[in-house]
Design an enzyme around this catalytic site. Structure first.
Site, mmCIF file in Angstrom:
data_model
loop_
_atom_site.group_PDB
_atom_site.id
_atom_site.type_symbol
_atom_site.label_atom_id
_atom_site.label_comp_id
_atom_site.label_asym_id
_atom_site.label_seq_id
_atom_site.Cartn_x
_atom_site.Cartn_y
_atom_site.Cartn_z
ATOM 1 N N GLY A 15 0.607 -1.070 -0.177
ATOM 2 C CA GLY A 15 -0.400 0.140 0.303
ATOM 3 C C GLY A 15 0.766 1.389 -0.297
ATOM 4 O O GLY A 15 2.313 1.266 -0.418
ATOM 5 N N GLY A 17 2.583 3.432 2.809
ATOM 6 C CA GLY A 17 3.369 3.026 3.619
ATOM 7 C C GLY A 17 4.168 2.459 3.036
ATOM 8 O O GLY A 17 5.284 2.213 3.045
ATOM 9 N N VAL A 81 0.701 -13.620 4.509
ATOM 10 C CA VAL A 81 1.271 -13.776 5.451
ATOM 11 C C VAL A 81 0.314 -14.289 6.478
ATOM 12 O O VAL A 81 -0.742 -13.957 6.541
ATOM 13 C CB VAL A 81 1.578 -12.789 6.619
ATOM 14 C CG1 VAL A 81 2.106 -12.663 7.572
ATOM 15 C CG2 VAL A 81 2.972 -12.006 5.239
ATOM 16 N N GLU A 173 -19.520 10.586 -0.326
ATOM 17 C CA GLU A 173 -18.998 10.289 -2.107
ATOM 18 C C GLU A 173 -19.565 9.288 -2.899
ATOM 19 O O GLU A 173 -20.134 9.006 -3.910
ATOM 20 C CB GLU A 173 -17.236 9.938 -1.987
ATOM 21 C CG GLU A 173 -16.433 11.481 -1.487
ATOM 22 C CD GLU A 173 -15.155 10.980 -1.095
ATOM 23 O OE1 GLU A 173 -14.531 9.663 -1.195
ATOM 24 O OE2 GLU A 173 -14.385 12.056 -0.366
ATOM 25 N N ASP A 302 -2.513 1.991 8.027
ATOM 26 C CA ASP A 302 -3.803 1.448 9.539
ATOM 27 C C ASP A 302 -3.629 0.500 10.025
ATOM 28 O O ASP A 302 -4.530 0.415 10.891
ATOM 29 C CB ASP A 302 -4.287 1.390 7.819
ATOM 30 C CG ASP A 302 -4.873 2.404 6.803
ATOM 31 O OD1 ASP A 302 -4.951 3.664 7.262
ATOM 32 O OD2 ASP A 302 -6.543 2.540 6.150
#
Length: 430
Positions: A15, A17, A81, A173, A302
């Site tokens: 993602g 990060g 994982v 949205e 997150d």
């Protein structure tokens, strides 16, 4: 894995990060293995536009292997994982495979949280992946198609009722664009139904929409949604969610298309590492974003519970994840070079943005706030800049086409309809 004397960094999660970390370590003397359960990086802030037919999937997602084809020190693995052995310094993957690490960074993000009502996911999908987006898009478009051939007025109205649960940025949205789709884009294309009669209901348990924004901007968003025909119900809770519809407080609403935008749950990273987590399952980390008791393991994005200097949590948004990825890259470089590490992570808030629909958005930069058409243009320019050079032209062209023609460019129904879908829609099974 091939033997190497170089430092081995394993990054779990492709993602914002994870990719920022890998990008910032270009040229460092180490080998990197990037593990993700999907083969693509997703620009999640625009995922709702795929769900509402404005953008195609290829415009907001890119194969991770392609991103690092010119980085021979980066190995990409498509795997999930299953656990981490912090003593042996290894992660366990699907297919019984194991990878050892010198440094581990966990950036596995979050998923939907149904507050103990996980059975609702089948009828009210959340929006975190491309699969979620295409599922929602299919259900929205099929609702209009089925309403066109339906002869029972009650069933037709249920098909033309859309409920979004949760009035954060994603919920707002979605509600705004689905309403525009029904009232502006589709009316001339159907003969037996008037798509403008569609109901779009936005339900929020809290007192106002977009609670992360100031009250005046929240009030503007509320008015803008109602001006687009959205039924905004604040201070009300969904108490039941079935194939036939939703119950809002004590009132049942026949509805065949529901979307969940009310909560998120972190990945099981804290459980893998055996460390404490907050109420949302996010791993509680040290000031340098390392796992307590494990200096060679970092948790970002997150997946991590990070506090600002004033004690408030760092928001789970893309800029925060990217800043954390960049910070950990500096820590790793400093360690490799035998230098002192940077001080604890400090989040720099760059503003909050949300769009309500065409020519309507809100922006909060602290002392500077903006709303309306000008804010919508600023919102668009900011996202064009953030999305990366590979898709800027494609996204800009799709938006320009939609703005000038009033048409959405990604309205294909590509997933096969299941028998369960057909039965539920035809008979309103509970």
């Amino acid at each position: 894995m091939p033997a190497s004397s170089r430092h081995h960094l394993v990054v779990v999660g492709g993602g914002f990060g994870g990719l920022q970390l890998v990008n910032d370590l270009k040229g460092a003397a180490l080998d990197i293995t990037l593990v993700d359960k999907r083969n693509h990086h997703l620009f999640q802030p625009l995922l709702y536009q795929v769900a509402t037919t404005l953008l195609a999937t290829s415009e907001i997602a890119w194969p991770i292997r392609r991103l690092y084809r010119d980085r021979p020190e980066v190995t990409t693995l498509l795997a999930e994982v299953e656990g981490v052995d912090v003593v042996a310094k290894a992660i366990r993957l699907t297919y019984g495979k194991t990878i050892r690490y010198d440094t581990l960074v966990v950036a596995t993000g979050a998923t939907h949280a149904y507050f103990g009502k996980d059975e609702w996911e089948a009828v009210a999908p959340g929006l975190k992946t491309l699969e979620d987006a295409t599922t929602i898009r299919r259900r929205v478009l099929l609702a209009f198609e089925r309403a066109e051939i339906e002869t029972d007025p009650a069933v037709r109205q249920a098909l033309l009722t859309f409920t979004i649960i949760g009035a954060g940025p994603t919920g707002v949205e979605l509600a705004g664009i689905i309403s525009e789709l029904a009232k502006s884009t589709l009316p001339k294309e159907f003969r037996r139904i008037d798509t403008r009669t569609a109901r779009v209901i936005l339900v929020e348990a809290g007192p106002r929409v977009l609670s992360g924004f100031s009250e005046d901007l929240s009030a503007y968003a509320h008015r803008a949604l109602e001006g687009r025909g959205v039924e905004v119900r604040t201070g009300q809770r969904v108490t039941s969610c079935t194939q036939a519809g939703v119950t809002i407080d004590d009132t049942f609403v026949a509805c065949r298309t529901m979307v969940w935008a009310a909560g998120v749950q972190a990945s099981p990273a804290a459980r893998w590492l055996g460390i404490a987590a907050d109420r949302a399952g996010r791993a509680i980390v040290e000031k340098n974003l390392s796992a307590p008791g494990h200096a060679d393991v970092f948790v970002i994005g997150d997946t991590a519970s990070v506090l600002r200097e004033d004690g408030t949590p760092v928001p789970g948004i893309a800029p925060a994840a990217k800043q954390q990825g960049a910070f950990v890259a500096k820590v790793i470089r400093a360690r490799l070079n035998g230098q002192s590490e940077p001080a604890g992570f400090r989040y720099r808030h760059q503003g909050s943005l949300a769009t309500i629909g065409k020519r309507s958005a809100i922006i909060d930069f602290g002392r500077f706030k903006m709303k309306g058409a000008l804010a919508w243009w600023v919102w668009g320019i900011a996202h064009i800049y953030l999305i990366g050079t590979r898709s800027r032209f494609a996204v800009a062209w799709s938006w320009l086409w939609s703005y000038l023609s009033g048409q959405h460019s990604a309205r294909l129904i590509t997933q096969k309809e299941t028998m369960r879908d057909r039965c539920a829609d035809e008979h309103g099974e509970q």
